[in-house]
Scaffold this motif. Structure first.
Motif, PDB file in Angstrom:
ATOM      1  N   ASP A 161       0.822  -1.216   0.000  1.00 27.16           N
ATOM      2  CA  ASP A 161       0.000   0.000   0.000  1.00 27.16           C
ATOM      3  C   ASP A 161       0.855   1.264   0.000  1.00 27.16           C
ATOM      4  N   SER A 162       2.038   1.188   0.615  1.00 27.96           N
ATOM      5  CA  SER A 162       2.929   2.349   0.642  1.00 27.96           C
ATOM      6  C   SER A 162       3.494   2.662  -0.738  1.00 27.96           C
ATOM      7  N   LEU A 163       3.546   1.652  -1.605  1.00 22.58           N
ATOM      8  CA  LEU A 163       4.092   1.837  -2.953  1.00 22.58           C
ATOM      9  C   LEU A 163       3.001   2.022  -4.007  1.00 22.58           C
ATOM     10  N   LYS A 164       1.750   1.870  -3.594  1.00 22.91           N
ATOM     11  CA  LYS A 164       0.630   1.931  -4.533  1.00 22.91           C
ATOM     12  C   LYS A 164       0.513   3.310  -5.176  1.00 22.91           C
ATOM     13  N   ASP A 165       0.253   3.321  -6.462  1.00 18.31           N
ATOM     14  CA  ASP A 165      -0.013   4.542  -7.241  1.00 18.31           C
ATOM     15  C   ASP A 165       1.217   5.432  -7.442  1.00 18.31           C
ATOM     16  N   ILE A 172       9.823   5.710  -6.218  1.00 21.21           N
ATOM     17  CA  ILE A 172       9.672   4.316  -5.785  1.00 21.21           C
ATOM     18  C   ILE A 172      10.910   3.873  -5.002  1.00 21.21           C
ATOM     19  N   GLN A 173      12.092   4.210  -5.533  1.00 16.34           N
ATOM     20  CA  GLN A 173      13.334   3.847  -4.850  1.00 16.34           C
ATOM     21  C   GLN A 173      13.415   4.517  -3.484  1.00 16.34           C
ATOM     22  N   SER A 174      13.024   5.787  -3.437  1.00 21.35           N
ATOM     23  CA  SER A 174      13.052   6.521  -2.172  1.00 21.35           C
ATOM     24  C   SER A 174      12.094   5.906  -1.160  1.00 21.35           C
ATOM     25  N   ARG A 175      10.892   5.544  -1.612  1.00 18.59           N
ATOM     26  CA  ARG A 175       9.907   4.952  -0.712  1.00 18.59           C
ATOM     27  C   ARG A 175      10.370   3.576  -0.222  1.00 18.59           C
TER      28      ARG A 175
END
Length: 395
Positions: A161-165, A172-175
């Motif tokens: 869910d943290s990577l969704k959307d 994405i790499q940072s997250r």
């Protein structure tokens, strides 16, 4: 009042049990273990290349039967289906309660000083725990969240869910790096011995088995050469606490809390090099509770001692945990071009890079007082190949 009674009951329950691992084997050869006498039985197995843990409850016979069932399902069904079906709390009525968020907060706050954990580290751990609990519950107040509800499925959903959307690859790499940090902090938080002395912590096995996203670490890189030169040019022009903070961080690599608590008695100038012994004080314990040492130029050490404002503690303005001194130091470092998040800590990394480049990575690790050389290598030591830069430390 009820919660305090429960906590006291749990402490009484666990303190009477001997630490150690109890083992049992079913007629079908399935092995289970119990972390402590009277605690929950657990089945440990390897699935999908990872070690998985399944809490089984308190009753030995029922635990063996359930372990056989899990083992059988693992041979017939997809891994994720088995995890979703069995990797959760079993036999809740018979199980010693898992801690809540507020239970963990109280135990860690009570044991913080004796364990050598700084207030900043504790706050970071607890903020991260509350963030995860808010995600799981969807509520702002998570003090009563039962941590036994942490499962592989909840952690997996937290990640996805943290990577969704998110479409941008850089974001994405940072997250993913942030998620790695979240999991790393959960693992560190739930490795504190004080928690295992107070509660049934079998749910921690799920956290321990979590893997990180690969290739996400950002290796430390030196700042531009002209900024390093400006920093060395700046230091002799400063006075008082600012001179002390920059000098100790740049030439000896101490952390800011260590500099705040360091005394003149920490210095040993009897050898060819100045030695600083980082030692515990009544109001201070080194990070991780480990004392240590660092070494550097004797002439630099004398200059620091001569210009230091304090008579015992080197930092004179110690109000509000030294914030006035730290703020003044941050201001002058920003003025010469330091844009990174923690300029004073960057000076510690410069020192680590210098020692690694002129001595060895091992010596750099020792002087920075890291438990693991990989921390030094990845985050504190870039190679300095320019002799002119190396010579900036020679005085």
């Amino acid at each position: 009042m009820k919660k305090n009674t429960t906590r006291m009951a749990m402490k009484s329950h666990t303190s009477s049990h001997k630490l150690g691992t109890q083992k049992a084997v079913s007629a079908k050869g399935t092995r289970i273990y119990q972390r402590r006498a009277g605690g929950t039985w657990t089945y440990k197995t390897k699935m999908g290349g990872k070690v998985r843990y399944f809490p089984l409850g308190l009753d030995r016979k029922e635990a063996l039967e359930l372990a056989d069932t899990i083992r059988g399902h693992a041979m017939l069904y997809p891994m994720q289906e088995v995890l979703d079906m069995f990797q959760k709390k079993q036999f809740a009525k018979n199980k010693v309660p898992s801690p809540t968020v507020s239970d963990v907060v109280q135990v860690l706050e009570d044991s913080r000083i004796s364990s050598g954990m700084s207030k900043t580290t504790l706050k970071s751990y607890l903020d991260n725990l509350r963030k995860f609990a808010r995600f799981v519950t969807g509520k702002e107040n998570v003090n009563d969240f039962d941590l036994g509800n942490i499962t592989d499925a909840t952690i997996r959903k937290f990640k996805t869910d943290s990577l969704k959307d998110i479409k941008d690859e850089g974001l994405i790499q940072s997250r993913k790096r942030t998620l790695n940090s979240n999991i790393r902090q959960l693992k560190a938080l739930f490795s504190r011995p004080a928690l295992f002395d107070a509660f049934d912590m079998d749910f921690v096995e799920v956290i321990k088995s979590q893997e990180f996203f690969k290739g996400m670490k950002k290796l430390y890189r030196l700042p531009p050469r002209d900024l390093i030169q400006k920093t060395f040019d700046l230091w002799p022009t400063t006075e008082g606490d600012v001179h002390t903070l920059i000098g100790i961080a740049l030439h000896f690599g101490l952390r800011r809390t260590e500099i705040l608590h360091m005394r003149r008695s920490w210095f040993d100038l009897s050898g060819d090099k100045a030695r600083i012994n980082v030692v515990a004080e009544l109001d201070f314990k080194p990070k991780g509770g480990h004392e240590g040492l660092t070494m550097g130029s004797k002439s630099v050490a004398k200059a620091i001692l001569n210009k230091a404002s304090g008579d015992d503690y080197l930092i004179k303005d110690r109000a509000d945990k030294g914030r006035p001194a730290f703020d003044a130091t941050l201001k002058v470092l920003r003025e010469i071009g330091w844009e990174r998040a923690s300029p004073l800590h960057e000076l510690r990394k410069l020192f680590g890079s210098y020692v690694a480049s002129t001595e060895s990575l091992y010596i750099s690790q020792k002087f920075l007082r890291h438990a693991d050389a990989s921390t030094t290598n990845e985050s504190y030591a870039d190679a300095i190949v320019d002799d002119k830069v190396k010579n900036l430390w020679v005085a």
